[in-house]
Design an enzyme around this catalytic site. Sequence first.
Site, PDB file in Angstrom:
ATOM      1  N   TYR A 120     -23.508  28.641  -6.458  1.00  9.51           N
ATOM      2  CA  TYR A 120     -23.362  28.454  -7.908  1.00  9.51           C
ATOM      3  C   TYR A 120     -21.940  28.104  -8.354  1.00  9.51           C
ATOM      4  CZ  TYR A 120     -27.979  30.580  -7.910  1.00  9.51           C
ATOM      5  OH  TYR A 120     -29.311  30.850  -7.674  1.00  9.51           O
TER       6      TYR A 120
ATOM      7  N   HIS B 264     -30.334  23.242 -14.078  1.00  6.75           N
ATOM      8  CA  HIS B 264     -30.158  24.116 -12.917  1.00  6.75           C
ATOM      9  C   HIS B 264     -28.844  23.745 -12.242  1.00  6.75           C
ATOM     10  CE1 HIS B 264     -34.107  25.716 -13.441  1.00  6.75           C
ATOM     11  NE2 HIS B 264     -34.569  24.478 -13.565  1.00  6.75           N
TER      12      HIS B 264
HETATM   13  O1  CA2 Z   1     -29.661  26.709 -10.003  1.00  9.80           O
HETATM   14  C1  CA2 Z   1     -29.876  27.340 -11.044  1.00  9.80           C
HETATM   15  O2  CA2 Z   1     -29.204  27.201 -12.060  1.00  9.80           O
HETATM   16  C2  CA2 Z   1     -31.016  28.370 -11.073  1.00  9.80           C
HETATM   17  O3  CA2 Z   1     -31.678  28.253 -12.331  1.00  9.80           O
HETATM   18  C3  CA2 Z   1     -30.350  29.736 -10.959  1.00  9.80           C
HETATM   19  C4  CA2 Z   1     -31.353  30.881 -10.831  1.00  9.80           C
HETATM   20  C5  CA2 Z   1     -32.384  30.598  -9.742  1.00  9.80           C
HETATM   21  O4  CA2 Z   1     -33.372  31.632  -9.745  1.00  9.80           O
HETATM   22  C6  CA2 Z   1     -33.060  29.266  -9.945  1.00  9.80           C
HETATM   23  O5  CA2 Z   1     -33.967  29.042  -8.887  1.00  9.80           O
HETATM   24  C7  CA2 Z   1     -32.036  28.146  -9.977  1.00  9.80           C
HETATM   25  C8  CA2 Z   1     -30.647  32.189 -10.460  1.00  9.80           C
HETATM   26  C9  CA2 Z   1     -29.521  32.574 -11.338  1.00  9.80           C
HETATM   27  C10 CA2 Z   1     -28.746  33.656 -10.680  1.00  9.80           C
HETATM   28  O6  CA2 Z   1     -27.385  33.389 -10.836  1.00  9.80           O
HETATM   29  C11 CA2 Z   1     -26.484  34.044 -10.037  1.00  9.80           C
HETATM   30  C12 CA2 Z   1     -25.192  33.618 -10.126  1.00  9.80           C
HETATM   31  C13 CA2 Z   1     -24.227  34.190  -9.346  1.00  9.80           C
HETATM   32  C14 CA2 Z   1     -24.564  35.224  -8.493  1.00  9.80           C
HETATM   33  C15 CA2 Z   1     -25.864  35.642  -8.414  1.00  9.80           C
HETATM   34  C16 CA2 Z   1     -26.825  35.054  -9.196  1.00  9.80           C
END
Ligand code: CA2
Length: 145
Positions: free
Chosen positions: A24, A101
Amino acid sequence: MTRRLLLVNGPNLNLLGTREPDVYGTATLADVERLTADAAAEVGFEVRAIQSNHEGVLIDAIHAAREDCAAIVINPGGLTHTSVSLRDALTGVDLPFAEVHISDVYAREEFRHHSYLHDVAAVRVIGRGVQGYADAVRELVPLIP
Ligand code: CA2
């Protein structure tokens, strides 16, 4: 026309910048909200931002957007892959929205390949990192009726 966008970030996106930088990146949620507001300002819009880990809170915010927003930029997090209710809220308010995303969900686990929003989103921005939020604003604004 109301010159305001609603920015919605779903569950766990408050953790941005604290973990999983390989997936991310290192930008925080505050960075995302700032860069989205900056992109919106360039095209004459302001942004109201919300992040919640609770589906009902997100749905209430989407309903409220009917009153004073022209469009919605949303990263629904994991609810992308599970939530008919979020889809119903977005179609129910009848505002154009962009699905964002940060990661390339199609290069990840199979369960991330399906989105309940894919066929109703006006714009989809996938796998462009946090700059994808700015791209979403630029692609969405011209579609506002
Ligand atoms: O890629 C993306 O933006 C997602 O929407 C992020 C979601 C995931 O479930 C989707 O499949 C794709 C997860 C968000 C969690 O974000 C975090 C960020 C940093 C550390 C842990 C989680």
